[in-house]
Design an enzyme around this catalytic site. Structure first.
Site, PDB file in Angstrom:
ATOM      1  CG  MET A   1      38.225  33.938  43.122  1.00  0.00           C
ATOM      2  SD  MET A   1      37.241  35.427  43.429  1.00  0.00           S
ATOM      3  CE  MET A   1      35.642  34.714  43.537  1.00  0.00           C
ATOM      4  N   PRO A   2      40.589  34.899  39.185  1.00  0.00           N
ATOM      5  CG  PRO A   2      39.878  34.915  36.967  1.00  0.00           C
ATOM      6  CD  PRO A   2      39.367  34.899  38.382  1.00  0.00           C
ATOM      7  CB  VAL A   3      46.188  36.511  38.810  1.00  0.00           C
ATOM      8  CG1 VAL A   3      47.318  37.389  38.278  1.00  0.00           C
ATOM      9  CG2 VAL A   3      45.743  36.996  40.192  1.00  0.00           C
TER      10      VAL A   3
END
Lengths: 74, 74, 74, 74, 74, 74
Positions: free
Chosen positions: D1-3
């Protein structure tokens, strides 16, 4: 495709954060028909001690009045 | 000279974070021969309650399925 | 109108953070006569385990020396 | 889910940016088995005139040497 | 007091950006009665070549389909 | 070790940006004796059309007055 990042004061409940995430997503989807799975919202809590506006720290009980008054300072 | 900032879900151990920092740095150094002392990596933990995709909050047990399905919503 | 965001290591006292917020605001106001009520400063604490430079994590007791030495690595 | 957000100097070609995006995504997916559709990479070009390290602006022909030497300044 | 930062693809007109700024501000004000003068919105345009999701660069004509399919990759 | 990121309006000359980078670095170094080679400053120009405060876009000739007045809106 937007990533919406919100730096905000501590103090919001999980329910309020959910409302905020859904509302910012729906607003963006409604305006520009951007597919919702491509809209990411990240909320970042900031302690009052770490937030300043007008040179006034948000822990100051008179933060609102003082930070607004700072607009008059040269 | 890049500053690589990663907003990510809570739950990573210190060891995993170290792996991530080293891997992102090495990948960037390998690709473009940027001196490593000029590569900074900042990891920022975000509680699941503060992360939304597709209008679905990451605390939702069906987050993956629901956030992907949200792509179909007009 | 600037928003000044500072990602920094943990370890600063509230008093030091206040000094930092005031100093960054005053510096910006002094240089460009930007009204102070339009200058926002956000400080974001980052645990040492989540910060890397030169591929070295800030928890490393020799962080300064190692991260600087990393400049020599191809 | 990282940005993953990367602030970096101007000068990379579209091909190099593509390599970077793919490499940062694959590295993150390989390390933690995070589904790739939940990994977003944003590259942000910064003109050299807008980047400083050690109090030295990146337009300085001796940026590397001077910024490193700045480590010695009290 | 929130600062809402939106990284988004190029291609929005000034009129659309104004709509977005007003809508995100009004949504936040309506939900939590935060004084509007303390809500800042910053929109940051990102060229398609600098945006990746699922390891797919946004310049790819099949970006939506490919980036969604990337969810299936181990 | 801080990374100081400044989102600001367009319109600053390269000379002014250099002054800003040096001043923010020196202020931080003076306050906390942080080695200068570990202080990074990134300035990010934002077009007036992409900046909003109080629901008022910065292209508005009466931006200052209107955005401040927006504090009174419920």
């Amino acid at each position: 495709m937007p990533v919406i990042q919100v730096d905000h004061w501590e103090g919001f409940s999980e329910e309020q954060k959910k409302e905020w995430i859904v509302a910012l997503t729906d607003t963006t989807n409604r305006l520009f028909k951007i597919p919702k799975d491509k809209i990411t919202v990240i909320l970042r809590e900031v302690p009052l001690s770490d937030w300043g506006n007008g040179g006034v720290v948000a822990t100051d009980p008179d933060f609102l009045a003082k930070s607004r008054a700072a607009g008059g300072e040269a």
